[in-house]
Design a protein around this motif. Structure first.
Motif, PDB file in Angstrom:
ATOM      1  N   ARG A 299       0.650 -15.099   1.958  1.00 53.97           N
ATOM      2  CA  ARG A 299       1.757 -13.918   2.056  1.00 53.97           C
ATOM      3  C   ARG A 299       1.250 -12.639   1.812  1.00 53.97           C
ATOM      4  O   ARG A 299       0.203 -12.390   1.217  1.00 53.97           O
ATOM      5  CB  ARG A 299       2.704 -14.351   1.038  1.00 53.97           C
ATOM      6  N   ALA A 300       2.014 -11.614   2.674  1.00 56.23           N
ATOM      7  CA  ALA A 300       1.412 -10.263   2.746  1.00 56.23           C
ATOM      8  C   ALA A 300       2.881  -9.390   3.099  1.00 56.23           C
ATOM      9  O   ALA A 300       3.624  -9.912   3.862  1.00 56.23           O
ATOM     10  CB  ALA A 300       0.451 -10.093   3.888  1.00 56.23           C
ATOM     11  N   ILE A 301       2.656  -8.226   2.747  1.00 57.63           N
ATOM     12  CA  ILE A 301       3.912  -7.231   2.992  1.00 57.63           C
ATOM     13  C   ILE A 301       3.457  -6.238   3.734  1.00 57.63           C
ATOM     14  O   ILE A 301       2.346  -5.593   3.754  1.00 57.63           O
ATOM     15  CB  ILE A 301       4.442  -6.497   1.689  1.00 57.63           C
ATOM     16  N   SER A 302       3.931  -6.164   4.964  1.00 54.57           N
ATOM     17  CA  SER A 302       3.507  -5.362   6.315  1.00 54.57           C
ATOM     18  C   SER A 302       3.890  -3.720   5.781  1.00 54.57           C
ATOM     19  O   SER A 302       4.669  -3.447   4.947  1.00 54.57           O
ATOM     20  CB  SER A 302       4.259  -5.569   7.630  1.00 54.57           C
ATOM     21  N   ARG A 303       2.926  -3.101   6.433  1.00 57.72           N
ATOM     22  CA  ARG A 303       3.000  -1.591   6.352  1.00 57.72           C
ATOM     23  C   ARG A 303       4.473  -1.085   6.550  1.00 57.72           C
ATOM     24  O   ARG A 303       5.080  -0.378   5.639  1.00 57.72           O
ATOM     25  CB  ARG A 303       2.081  -0.898   7.183  1.00 57.72           C
TER      26      ARG A 303
END
Length: 93
Positions: A65-69
């Motif tokens: 999981r990652a949160i985009s810019r």
């Protein structure tokens, strides 16, 4: 208030691979660094970013999981929850 220069510094410091997103380990490094500057803030930050990942994360290779810019910028400038709900923020109507 959203400060674009501070946001850019955040990504310069905590997106070491230049992926344009912060994954869970990047966010943990950010929380650790900020908790050194603001003792007592670590638990709240961990819970807040865990919730953010639950509601707004993209899945990366291998299920990470990652949160985009873009999504993180939307959070800080106040429009993310409107966008997730499929609504337009009132100041953009």
């Amino acid at each position: 208030n959203f400060v674009p220069e501070a946001f850019e510094r955040l990504f310069t410091r905590f997106d070491p691979h230049g992926s344009g997103a912060l994954n869970e380990s990047d966010l943990q490094a950010m929380i650790e660094a900020h908790s050194q500057e603001r003792p007592g803030s670590k638990l709240a930050a961990q819970l807040e970013f865990r919730l953010l990942l639950d509601v707004a994360a993209d899945r990366r290779k291998g299920g990470e999981r990652a949160i985009s810019r873009e999504r993180l910028a939307a959070l800080y400038e106040g429009s993310l929850l409107y966008e997730l709900a499929g609504e337009t923020p009132p100041w953009r109507s």
